[in-house]
Each structure stands twice: as structure tokens, then as C-alpha cells.
Design a protein around this motif. Structure first.
Motif, mmCIF file in Angstrom:
data_model
loop_
_atom_site.group_PDB
_atom_site.id
_atom_site.type_symbol
_atom_site.label_atom_id
_atom_site.label_comp_id
_atom_site.label_asym_id
_atom_site.label_seq_id
_atom_site.Cartn_x
_atom_site.Cartn_y
_atom_site.Cartn_z
ATOM 1 N N LYS A 1 6.470 -4.368 -10.355
ATOM 2 C CA LYS A 1 7.663 -4.309 -11.249
ATOM 3 C C LYS A 1 8.043 -2.835 -11.054
ATOM 4 N N LYS A 2 6.930 -2.035 -10.869
ATOM 5 C CA LYS A 2 7.361 -0.353 -10.822
ATOM 6 C C LYS A 2 7.928 -0.091 -9.548
ATOM 7 N N ILE A 3 7.891 -0.953 -8.465
ATOM 8 C CA ILE A 3 8.647 -0.729 -7.242
ATOM 9 C C ILE A 3 9.769 -1.575 -7.134
ATOM 10 N N TYR A 4 9.918 -2.689 -7.736
ATOM 11 C CA TYR A 4 11.365 -3.571 -7.930
ATOM 12 C C TYR A 4 11.384 -3.918 -9.408
ATOM 13 N N ASN A 5 12.191 -3.169 -9.913
ATOM 14 C CA ASN A 5 12.480 -3.273 -11.569
ATOM 15 C C ASN A 5 13.139 -4.628 -11.674
ATOM 16 N N TYR A 6 13.733 -5.401 -10.986
ATOM 17 C CA TYR A 6 14.226 -6.605 -11.213
ATOM 18 C C TYR A 6 13.170 -7.896 -11.433
ATOM 19 N N ILE A 7 11.906 -7.548 -11.195
ATOM 20 C CA ILE A 7 10.979 -8.657 -11.187
ATOM 21 C C ILE A 7 10.771 -8.738 -12.841
ATOM 22 N N PRO A 8 10.769 -10.153 -13.260
ATOM 23 C CA PRO A 8 10.719 -10.312 -14.537
ATOM 24 C C PRO A 8 9.141 -9.838 -15.198
ATOM 25 N N THR B 1 0.785 -1.212 -0.071
ATOM 26 C CA THR B 1 0.003 -0.020 -0.216
ATOM 27 C C THR B 1 1.117 1.242 -0.094
ATOM 28 N N MET B 2 0.139 2.354 -0.183
ATOM 29 C CA MET B 2 1.232 3.416 -0.154
ATOM 30 C C MET B 2 1.736 3.703 1.204
ATOM 31 N N GLN B 3 1.238 3.389 2.285
ATOM 32 C CA GLN B 3 1.470 3.443 3.589
ATOM 33 C C GLN B 3 2.757 2.587 3.697
ATOM 34 N N THR B 4 2.670 1.275 3.181
ATOM 35 C CA THR B 4 3.729 0.444 3.226
ATOM 36 C C THR B 4 5.018 0.867 2.534
ATOM 37 N N LEU B 5 4.689 1.396 1.368
ATOM 38 C CA LEU B 5 5.810 1.851 0.702
ATOM 39 C C LEU B 5 6.637 3.201 1.046
ATOM 40 N N LEU B 6 5.759 4.080 1.783
ATOM 41 C CA LEU B 6 6.346 5.126 2.613
ATOM 42 C C LEU B 6 7.361 4.496 3.658
ATOM 43 N N GLU B 7 6.668 3.594 4.411
ATOM 44 C CA GLU B 7 7.541 2.970 5.511
ATOM 45 C C GLU B 7 8.890 2.308 4.888
ATOM 46 N N LEU B 8 8.764 2.006 3.874
ATOM 47 C CA LEU B 8 9.795 1.085 3.211
ATOM 48 C C LEU B 8 11.087 2.197 2.385
ATOM 49 N N ARG B 9 10.245 3.711 2.754
ATOM 50 C CA ARG B 9 11.409 4.639 1.959
ATOM 51 C C ARG B 9 11.440 4.466 0.776
ATOM 52 N N THR B 10 10.276 4.038 0.030
ATOM 53 C CA THR B 10 10.635 4.007 -1.503
ATOM 54 C C THR B 10 10.770 5.408 -1.995
ATOM 55 N N GLU B 11 11.482 5.571 -3.109
ATOM 56 C CA GLU B 11 11.830 6.783 -3.832
ATOM 57 C C GLU B 11 10.710 7.319 -3.954
ATOM 58 N N ASN B 12 10.586 8.929 -3.981
ATOM 59 C CA ASN B 12 9.393 9.617 -4.492
ATOM 60 C C ASN B 12 9.284 9.328 -6.170
ATOM 61 N N SER B 13 10.386 9.155 -6.959
ATOM 62 C CA SER B 13 10.484 9.146 -8.281
ATOM 63 C C SER B 13 9.599 7.936 -8.600
ATOM 64 N N ILE B 14 9.761 6.762 -7.753
ATOM 65 C CA ILE B 14 9.006 5.523 -8.183
ATOM 66 C C ILE B 14 7.579 5.749 -7.870
#
Length: 321
Positions: A276-283, A242-255
């Protein structure tokens, strides 16, 4: 009545420290009246009630008064009794409302169908004197799959490359188990990540709780399919993203700024499925499976077998990375 219980305890559990002795029940209709130290009698079998089971979801503890942790007095085995409990409620998927309900006899049928198949919980059913269907279940020693995944103490990239391939392989086997149910015109009915357990010692993935049913005539297995895909999204992301989880994981704003409405689940609208938008190495082969659950998708899987084909192809690709 307590003297009868006392005699049973002394006969089958002579070393028991119990000082309170309850009643013997042969009718489980008023299941909230059946509590610690009572005995449920089914035919010639006796089950000593130890406690009510609880469900933990969203940080809350919810007692399940119709599910009892018991001791089978004749064998000394710890088991679970699921007493007959009926409820009906709506479930919403996008714009659709689906009628869901509990069916003890449906769960009893599945227990008979999967007897000896250790991809599922094991047990049997008996009717009490009032005709209520009671399921007698063996206890699975282990943890929920999501708890096991969450407890892996590594960053996501390490998790995906070193742990996820084996997890995906076992999850594919669990999906094959659901395909087996469907091939016999049965459905699990309540596929969630807390209903797939990892057994201690064996590491086997095992499904629990089959008493939910639903009415969906266009595709009677659709909710099971949505449930499997939702679990897969969790396993790929190692979390509900979720957006909250991504913020807690300190996901970059550019992502975060690249996310749009089409990247979220059609079932649970605040969860990102375009992982894949969060982790680009996912095939792409794996992410495409997840995107079938997105609000932007116009094509959905019609069967578990279709998902299995794509997951097996993706697993081969992941193992070759």
C-alpha cells in the motif's frame, strides 16, 4: 538390449523417426544413467525417455536428472516420470532454521488423495524392481501463474482494478485446495509461485510438485502458509517489489523514502510486503493480510482457513470499488 527397445518402438511407434535405441531399465536407482532413447519399465508399462526436465529460476536453467519427460508407449501419451531422489537441506525463516527433505512416498500419497481433483496435478505411482517409488504424472499444458501475471501488458493501477479481482478469486480457490490437504494432515511442502500453474483453455489454477516435506512441530503447516502469503504479495504487486524493482519502475523518491525495515518480508528480507505504501489505492483489508508477513508483525496466521476468511472479505470490498 537396444534391439529390445527397437522392437518396442517399432511396435508402439511404427512411424517414429528415432535412429538411436537405448536400454531397458527396471531399476531407477542410478537415475542419471537413464537418458534419451532409454525405456523405463514399470510392471507391464513402458516409458520411452525423451529428455530431462529443467527448472528455470532466477534466470538460471537447472537440469532435474530425476525428472524425465517420457512417452508412455502403450497409450502414446506424453507424461513425466519423477524418480526417487532424496535430499535434505535447511530453510531459514527469520531466526528459525527448518529441516526440509524430499519424500517420494509423501508425494505418492497426495496423488492418491487428490485423484480427480483438478486443482492439483494428476498421476499415480509405482515401485520399480528395486523398490524405488516412481511417480507417473500427467503433463499440465499451460504457464506458471507468475509468468501469466507478468505478461499482462498494463500498468499496475489498470491491472489491480481490471485483472486482479478475478486473479484473487482463482487464487482463493487454490488456497482452498491447500486447506483440503491440511484437513487430511498433508502439506504441499514447497509452495512457490512457480508451483501454481494456469492451465491453457480452462484457465484453472493447478498445484504441482508435492514431494517436499519439513519438520516444524509447533505448526506443521507454517511453511505452506508462508508460501501462500508470499504468492499473494507477488500477485498484489504484480512483481517482487525489491528496491531494485521499484527503481526500475521509477517509483518516486517521496514514496521510497517512507519505507522502513518493518515494511519488508520476514521470510525474504529484501521484498516489500507493505504494498500500500507503493500503490495507495490498495484497500487496507488486503494490505493487512500482506502485513502478516512483515518483519514488524507479531501476529501470524495459524491456518489457511484464517487467510481465506480475510481474503474473501477483501475480495468483496475490491469488487465493490
Amino acid at each position: 538390449m537396444s534391439s529390445e527397445v527397437k522392437k518396442l518402438i517399432h511396435k508402439y511407434m511404427p512411424d517414429s523417426p528415432m535412429s538411436r535405441f537405448g536400454k531397458i531399465f527396471t531399476d531407477s536407482t542410478e537415475f542419471m544413467s537413464i537418458d534419451y532413447s532409454d525405456v523405463m519399465k514399470l510392471g507391464n508399462e513402458h516409458f520411452l525417455v525423451l529428455k530431462n526436465e529443467q527448472e528455470r529460476r532466477f534466470g538460471l536453467v537447472d537440469p532435474k536428472y530425476w525428472v524425465k519427460r517420457v512417452k508412455h508407449l502403450e497409450s502414446g501419451q506424453s507424461q513425466i516420470l519423477k524418480l526417487a531422489f532424496y535430499e535434505t537441506f535447511p530453510m531459514h525463516i527469520g531466526p528459525f532454521e527448518i529441516k526440509c527433505y524430499r519424500s517420494p512416498r509423501k508425494e505418492a500419497r497426495i496423488l492418491d488423495l487428490v485423484k480427480g481433483d483438478m486443482r492439483f496435478m494428476q498421476g499415480y505411482s509405482k515401485d520399480d524392481t528395486a523398490g524405488n517409488n516412481v511417480r507417473v504424472l500427467d503433463i499440465i499444458r499451460g504457464k506458471r501463474l507468475d509468468v501469466v501475471v507478468d505478461d499482462i501488458p498494463v500498468d499496475h493501477k489498470t491491472y489491480f482494478h481490471e485483472y486482479f479481482p478475478d486473479i484473487l478469486e482463482k487464487f482463493i480457490n487454490a488456497c482452498e485446495a491447500i486447506s483440503f490437504l491440511h484437513s487430511h494432515d498433508e502439506k504441499h511442502g514447497d509452495i512457490r509461485r512457480d508451483h501454481l500453474w494456469v492451465e491453457s483453455g480452462t484457465g484453472a489454477y493447478r498445484w504441482i510438485d508435492f514431494d517436499y516435506a519439513f519438520e516444524l512441530y509447533e505448526n506443521p503447516f507454517a511453511l505452506d502458509i508462508f508460501g501462500l502469503k508470499s504468492i499473494l504479495v507477488y500477485l498484489v504487486g504484480k512483481a517482487n517489489l525489491t528496491m531494485q524493482t521499484l527503481l526500475e519502475l521509477r517509483t518516486e523518491n517521496s514514496i521510497l523514502n517512507t519505507l522502513n525495515a518493518g515494511d519488508y518480508s520476514v521470510v525474504i528480507g529484501n521484498r516489500v510486503v507493505n504494498v500500500k505504501k507503493i500503490y495507495n489505492y490498495i484497500p487496507n483489508s488486503l494490505n493487512n493480510i500482506l502485513m502478516h508477513l512483515s518483519s514488524s508483525s507479531s501476529v501470524f496466521y495459524e491456518s489457511v482457513d484464517e487467510i481465506l476468511v480475510d481474503m474473501n472479505k477483501s475480495l468483496k470490498e475490491i469488487r465493490s470499488l
